[in-house]
Design a protein around this motif. Structure first.
Motif, PDB file in Angstrom:
ATOM      1  N   VAL A 354      42.526  66.698  46.214  1.00 31.17           N
ATOM      2  CA  VAL A 354      43.778  67.378  45.694  1.00 31.17           C
ATOM      3  C   VAL A 354      43.668  68.815  45.832  1.00 31.17           C
ATOM      4  N   VAL A 355      44.502  69.475  46.547  1.00 26.25           N
ATOM      5  CA  VAL A 355      44.597  70.991  46.619  1.00 26.25           C
ATOM      6  C   VAL A 355      45.761  71.614  45.640  1.00 26.25           C
ATOM      7  N   VAL A 356      45.155  72.461  44.786  1.00 33.56           N
ATOM      8  CA  VAL A 356      46.041  72.821  43.585  1.00 33.56           C
ATOM      9  C   VAL A 356      46.193  74.411  43.854  1.00 33.56           C
ATOM     10  N   ALA A 357      47.248  74.815  43.800  1.00 35.75           N
ATOM     11  CA  ALA A 357      47.454  76.182  44.413  1.00 35.75           C
ATOM     12  C   ALA A 357      48.276  77.023  43.274  1.00 35.75           C
ATOM     13  N   ARG A 358      47.709  77.923  42.460  1.00 32.42           N
ATOM     14  CA  ARG A 358      48.294  78.783  41.536  1.00 32.42           C
ATOM     15  C   ARG A 358      48.006  80.157  41.708  1.00 32.42           C
ATOM     16  N   ALA A 359      48.889  80.796  40.785  1.00 33.94           N
ATOM     17  CA  ALA A 359      48.595  82.283  41.179  1.00 33.94           C
ATOM     18  C   ALA A 359      47.253  82.772  41.134  1.00 33.94           C
ATOM     19  N   ALA A 360      46.367  82.448  40.152  1.00 36.89           N
ATOM     20  CA  ALA A 360      45.106  82.952  39.930  1.00 36.89           C
ATOM     21  C   ALA A 360      44.079  82.369  41.230  1.00 36.89           C
ATOM     22  N   GLY A 361      44.698  81.495  42.024  1.00 35.32           N
ATOM     23  CA  GLY A 361      43.685  80.813  43.310  1.00 35.32           C
ATOM     24  C   GLY A 361      43.953  79.585  43.469  1.00 35.32           C
ATOM     25  N   THR A 362      43.521  79.113  44.494  1.00 37.44           N
ATOM     26  CA  THR A 362      43.615  77.741  45.127  1.00 37.44           C
ATOM     27  C   THR A 362      42.398  77.115  45.016  1.00 37.44           C
ATOM     28  N   VAL A 363      42.208  75.802  44.479  1.00 39.76           N
ATOM     29  CA  VAL A 363      41.091  74.953  44.452  1.00 39.76           C
ATOM     30  C   VAL A 363      41.294  73.532  45.104  1.00 39.76           C
ATOM     31  N   ARG A 364      40.131  72.965  45.529  1.00 41.16           N
ATOM     32  CA  ARG A 364      40.335  71.690  46.170  1.00 41.16           C
ATOM     33  C   ARG A 364      39.255  70.999  45.353  1.00 41.16           C
ATOM     34  N   MET A 365      39.780  69.720  44.821  1.00 44.47           N
ATOM     35  CA  MET A 365      39.044  68.875  43.950  1.00 44.47           C
ATOM     36  C   MET A 365      39.025  67.498  44.532  1.00 44.47           C
ATOM     37  N   PRO A 366      37.964  66.955  44.336  1.00 48.14           N
ATOM     38  CA  PRO A 366      37.981  65.460  44.884  1.00 48.14           C
ATOM     39  C   PRO A 366      38.681  64.646  44.049  1.00 48.14           C
ATOM     40  N   ALA A 367      39.308  63.489  44.677  1.00 48.00           N
ATOM     41  CA  ALA A 367      40.133  62.791  44.109  1.00 48.00           C
ATOM     42  C   ALA A 367      40.167  61.306  44.968  1.00 48.00           C
ATOM     43  N   ARG A 368      39.264  60.704  45.146  1.00 48.96           N
ATOM     44  CA  ARG A 368      39.193  59.459  45.781  1.00 48.96           C
ATOM     45  C   ARG A 368      39.152  58.384  44.866  1.00 48.96           C
ATOM     46  N   VAL A 369      40.191  57.996  44.610  1.00 46.68           N
ATOM     47  CA  VAL A 369      40.435  56.834  43.292  1.00 46.68           C
ATOM     48  C   VAL A 369      41.051  55.510  43.799  1.00 46.68           C
ATOM     49  N   LEU A 370      40.760  54.438  42.864  1.00 51.25           N
ATOM     50  CA  LEU A 370      41.357  53.263  43.283  1.00 51.25           C
ATOM     51  C   LEU A 370      42.455  53.345  42.293  1.00 51.25           C
ATOM     52  N   LEU A 371      43.673  53.423  42.729  1.00 54.80           N
ATOM     53  CA  LEU A 371      44.917  53.642  41.781  1.00 54.80           C
ATOM     54  C   LEU A 371      45.521  52.160  41.411  1.00 54.80           C
ATOM     55  N   VAL A 372      45.781  51.823  40.185  1.00 58.93           N
ATOM     56  CA  VAL A 372      46.291  50.968  39.653  1.00 58.93           C
ATOM     57  C   VAL A 372      47.568  51.182  38.781  1.00 58.93           C
ATOM     58  N   LEU A 373      48.732  50.732  39.152  1.00 60.77           N
ATOM     59  CA  LEU A 373      49.790  50.934  38.678  1.00 60.77           C
ATOM     60  C   LEU A 373      50.405  49.732  37.921  1.00 60.77           C
ATOM     61  N   ALA A 374      50.942  49.818  36.615  1.00 63.64           N
ATOM     62  CA  ALA A 374      51.725  48.631  35.942  1.00 63.64           C
ATOM     63  C   ALA A 374      52.852  49.195  35.554  1.00 63.64           C
ATOM     64  N   ALA A 375      54.031  48.287  35.815  1.00 65.54           N
ATOM     65  CA  ALA A 375      55.358  48.574  35.555  1.00 65.54           C
ATOM     66  C   ALA A 375      55.839  47.317  35.063  1.00 65.54           C
ATOM     67  N   ASN A 376      56.859  47.468  34.153  1.00 68.63           N
ATOM     68  CA  ASN A 376      57.937  46.475  33.756  1.00 68.63           C
ATOM     69  C   ASN A 376      58.862  46.132  34.779  1.00 68.63           C
ATOM     70  N   PRO A 377      59.505  45.106  34.921  1.00 66.96           N
ATOM     71  CA  PRO A 377      60.690  44.825  35.694  1.00 66.96           C
ATOM     72  C   PRO A 377      61.902  45.383  35.458  1.00 66.96           C
ATOM     73  N   CYS A 378      62.350  45.970  34.207  1.00 68.28           N
ATOM     74  CA  CYS A 378      63.272  46.827  33.766  1.00 68.28           C
ATOM     75  C   CYS A 378      62.923  47.169  32.356  1.00 68.28           C
ATOM     76  N   PRO A 379      63.942  48.347  31.691  1.00 69.58           N
ATOM     77  CA  PRO A 379      63.809  48.703  30.668  1.00 69.58           C
ATOM     78  C   PRO A 379      63.290  47.955  29.529  1.00 69.58           C
ATOM     79  N   CYS A 380      64.198  46.762  29.385  1.00 67.29           N
ATOM     80  CA  CYS A 380      63.697  45.875  28.497  1.00 67.29           C
ATOM     81  C   CYS A 380      62.561  44.893  28.674  1.00 67.29           C
ATOM     82  N   GLY A 381      62.174  44.863  29.848  1.00 67.90           N
ATOM     83  CA  GLY A 381      61.142  44.093  30.396  1.00 67.90           C
ATOM     84  C   GLY A 381      61.520  42.443  30.610  1.00 67.90           C
ATOM     85  N   ARG A 382      62.445  42.106  30.170  1.00 72.36           N
ATOM     86  CA  ARG A 382      62.694  40.609  30.532  1.00 72.36           C
ATOM     87  C   ARG A 382      63.549  40.228  31.715  1.00 72.36           C
TER      88      ARG A 382
END
Length: 542
Positions: A354-382
């Protein structure tokens, strides 16, 4: 006129820049100037250093003092320059021989009483020093074990400025109390190594990585969920991103928490990368100088962009996506998170940083992740649950599901429905397959993939570009017929087809096959679309 210099390290993200700390004394009105693009905390070092020198029994020079930090164009932040500033001033005043500190790298914060306190980012700073050719590094004693992870570098851990002055001038080393909470010992519970001076042990002796005492959660505790368990195995074996969809209480979080236990241990290089990120983030566990297990990071769904991706005031710092480098990033209640935060993960998922640019400078940080998302089917979940009475309007359900954008979902290899556990499965109990058994299959599949990709930049199926999987490592003839039909009908994008091929290779590796068959591609399609094809996922795995 007196002049002296030594070195320190300025961290820009998780990368360092060698900084020469120069001190110049000239006749004139007593004053202390600090130049070289220093931030607020570093500018305040003038008062900390002066008080520390006086309280350490040394005389403060009553002359015009200028301390320069070179290169001046590099932003410098934090209190880790205090030790280098203090020693350069004392050397310019001839309290220390200037030649004794020229080849030293110094990292540490000074208290007003002269004690040396630990700072963030010691490991990446010492790695930078080693790359620049420095072989002697002075650090706070609690951080000495972390610094000693770098080979071919002699590390001196000190408790106070008074001790360091004595060592540099060949005077008797005074006894000093340990840092707060250290019980008078080094940060890892061992006596101070000051008597041995530069003979600090290297990794492999007393400084072997300490593993956590608590075992990871066991897969045997999960009741039912055969398809979701197989999906976790595939995700771990090929490093494929995963979406768990299901009603509240179905076990999505329970499954995600057990995924890190299926991943192989980190290699030495991976451990150093992960430890460097956690060192900069200030999240290294006490007594564990080396992170040797895949990290697991699960930020709250209300986390900000800076907390997840990285940022903050001044130079950006690592966020959750970097702290989970070579591990698992779990986003529970993903549909409740900010859409901007979720979409900011698209690029890290593709390129591994990930490359994050801000006024103070730009940095490059490693971000090789295994992403897991969890979500309900709707707001009430049923919504769609057997016997459940969903109270959400159809338009509400559509808006809720649209919070996970199409471009983000297109980067998710596995999309698995997690059905509620039935009463019979819950009451019947019985230990399921333990984590250790599944981890063995995952390790064997990883080894097959690593042998196949030897001599290439890739190690797992989740990293291989699609054009390589369609040409150099193509599946069996006719195996992709159904996937190609889905692409013609608009059900798969070009990226989606590539990801189906990646998953098919992982399924084949788990089954011990030399190349994916039509059955393996069908299983990969089922994991991506949720539509059962042929024998299905359960029929394609051991």
């Amino acid at each position: 006129m007196g002049f002296a210099r030594t070195c320190a390290v300025a961290l820009v993200g998780v990368e360092g820049v060698v900084v020469e700390v120069q001190a110049d004394l000239e006749p004139g009105v007593a004053a202390f100037s600090l130049v070289g693009l220093a931030d607020k905390s570093l500018s305040e070092s003038r008062d900390r250093v002066r008080a520390a020198v006086i309280n350490s029994g040394a005389e403060w020079p009553q002359k015009k003092l200028t301390v320069g930090l070179s290169p001046a164009a590099v932003p410098k932040c934090g209190s880790g320059f205090d030790l280098a500033v203090a020693c350069s001033v004392l050397a310019a005043a001839e309290r220390i021989d200037p030649r004794a500190i020229e080849e030293l790298m110094m990292i540490g914060e000074l208290g007003l009483d002269g004690r040396v306190r630990p700072v963030r980012g010691v490991l990446p700073a010492v790695l930078t020093a080693a790359d620049a050719g420095y072989r002697q590094v002075v650090v706070p004693e609690p951080a000495a074990a972390e610094a000693a992870l770098v080979p071919e570098v002699s590390v001196l851990g000190v408790r106070s400025l008074r001790q360091l002055i004595a060592l540099l001038t060949d005077e008797p080393v005074p006894e000093e109390p340990g840092a707060a909470g250290a019980g008078g010992e080094a940060g890892d519970g061992r006596p101070s190594p000051l008597g041995a001076a530069w003979g600090y042990p290297q990794p492999g002796g007393l400084y072997q990585a300490v593993r956590a005492d608590e075992p990871p959660p066991d897969m045997a505790e999960v009741s039912g969920q055969r398809v979701a368990r197989r999906a976790l195995e595939v995700a771990a074996a090929g490093r494929h991103h995963l979406l768990l969809k299901g009603a509240p209480g179905a076990g999505k979080t329970m499954l995600a928490e057990r995924l890190p236990g299926l991943l192989p241990p980190l290699t030495r290089q991976e451990s150093l990368e992960v430890t460097a990120v956690h060192s900069v983030g200030g999240t290294l566990p006490p007594g564990r100088p080396l992170v040797d297990r895949p990290p697991y990071c699960a930020p709250h769904h209300s986390a900000s962009m800076a907390a997840v991706v990285g940022g903050g005031s001044g130079l950006p710092r690592p966020g959750a996506v970097s702290l989970a480098h070579h591990g698992v990033l779990f986003l529970d209640e993903a549909a409740e998170m900010s859409g901007q935060v979720l979409d900011a993960l698209r690029q890290p998922l593709e390129c591994g940083h990930v490359v994050v640019a801000r006024a103070a400078g730009t940095v490059r940080m490693p971000a090789r992740v295994l992403l897991v998302l969890a979500a309900n089917p709707c707001p009430c979940g049923r919504h769609g649950s057997p016997g459940g009475e969903c109270e959400c309007l159809p338009s509400t359900v559509r808006r809720y599901r649209a919070r996970l954008s199409g471009p983000l979902l297109d980067r998710i290899d596995l999309r698995v429905p997690v059905e509620p556990v039935s009463r019979a499965e819950l009451i019947a109990g019985g230990a399921g397959e333990p984590t250790a058994a599944v981890a063995q299959r995952v390790l064997a599949a990883r080894e097959r993939a690593a042998a196949r990709y030897a001599g290439t930049p890739w190690a797992t199926n989740g990293e291989v570009p699609g054009h390589e999987l369609r040409g150099r490592w193509a599946p069996a003839p006719g195996a992709t017929a159904r996937a190609e039909q889905d692409m013609d009908r608009g059900l798969l994008t070009a990226r989606g087809l590539d990801r189906v091929l990646r998953v098919a290779w992982t399924v084949a590796d788990l089954a011990g096959r030399a190349r994916p068959t039509a059955e393996d591609v069908d299983a990969a399609l089922e994991l991506r679309t949720g539509v059962r094809r042929g024998a299905g996922l359960l029929g394609s795995l051991p």
